[in-house]
Scaffold this motif. Sequence first.
Motif, PDB file in Angstrom:
ATOM      1  N   UNK A 104       1.169  -0.901  -0.365  1.00  0.00           N
ATOM      2  CA  UNK A 104       0.103  -0.049   0.021  1.00  0.00           C
ATOM      3  C   UNK A 104       1.115   1.306   0.537  1.00  0.00           C
ATOM      4  N   UNK A 105       1.551   1.380   0.836  1.00  0.00           N
ATOM      5  CA  UNK A 105       2.880   2.256   0.877  1.00  0.00           C
ATOM      6  C   UNK A 105       3.664   2.618  -0.698  1.00  0.00           C
ATOM      7  N   UNK A 106       4.083   1.203  -1.052  1.00  0.00           N
ATOM      8  CA  UNK A 106       4.545   1.669  -2.257  1.00  0.00           C
ATOM      9  C   UNK A 106       3.798   1.990  -3.581  1.00  0.00           C
ATOM     10  N   UNK A 111       0.029   7.336  -6.896  1.00  0.00           N
ATOM     11  CA  UNK A 111      -0.061   8.316  -6.022  1.00  0.00           C
ATOM     12  C   UNK A 111      -1.449   7.982  -5.751  1.00  0.00           C
ATOM     13  N   UNK A 112      -1.824   6.157  -5.661  1.00  0.00           N
ATOM     14  CA  UNK A 112      -2.715   5.438  -5.517  1.00  0.00           C
ATOM     15  C   UNK A 112      -3.049   4.970  -4.620  1.00  0.00           C
ATOM     16  N   UNK A 113      -3.172   4.082  -3.379  1.00  0.00           N
ATOM     17  CA  UNK A 113      -3.212   2.538  -2.818  1.00  0.00           C
ATOM     18  C   UNK A 113      -3.764   1.810  -3.304  1.00  0.00           C
ATOM     19  N   UNK A 114      -3.501   0.322  -3.322  1.00  0.00           N
ATOM     20  CA  UNK A 114      -3.762  -1.375  -4.406  1.00  0.00           C
ATOM     21  C   UNK A 114      -4.696  -0.933  -3.056  1.00  0.00           C
ATOM     22  N   UNK A 115      -5.660  -1.986  -3.048  1.00  0.00           N
ATOM     23  CA  UNK A 115      -6.870  -2.396  -2.227  1.00  0.00           C
ATOM     24  C   UNK A 115      -7.193  -3.407  -2.704  1.00  0.00           C
TER      25      UNK A 115
END
Length: 221
Positions: A165-167, A173-177
Amino acid sequence: MRRLVALALLALAPACSKSEETPLPPPMDGQLEPIPNPHGSVTPLPDPEVQEGSVGRAPRRITVAQLKTSIEKTVGRPWTQLDNLAASLGRADYANIVTENTEPNLVFAKFLEDGAREVCLAQAAAEMSVADPNARVLSRTLPVVSGTAGNLTQLTDAQKSELLVYLSTRFWGAPLHGDELTKWQAFFTQAAARSETIRKRDHAFAAVCIAMMTDSRFLTY
């Protein structure tokens, strides 16, 4: 008073000036004067399903200058061969070519993959001797990473998720989810197992870095 003014204006209008528009009725006492719709017809937005889920203009590829800055800011080190390959990547020389080429193509993809390998492998290797997490990029959220770091295959799902999520936020510019985060967790697990086999744990971080840098979300806006 409002009604008198409206009636006076109607009386001054030429009797023969009939337009295609229907005249507005005079206002009632205590009622605001009717106002015609200034917007006219509204063109609906295009169907997102025929535009790969997006509405508006198509994504644009970043320029060579933007790519250079993005790599340095995101990974923490420059791509040393970027300037030598700038013309092939699309940068204008303002002698023969005055417009920068920002079309995605195979040449750009091939050279970018080479650059991602150079930058990511070097950064991942350098971080193995850095104890301060704030001085690390690719392993920022993990415990102290050093030459005797623990087995990365033993990281918990929560630790993998936090790192990815950080990377993804840093690179795109958008987190994985959701399901996509699950797929990237599986990818990191495989990379960690492979790096443990060859006894080069930094390669697990480099693999994620290369994959995120060559993703279209890093190259378009």
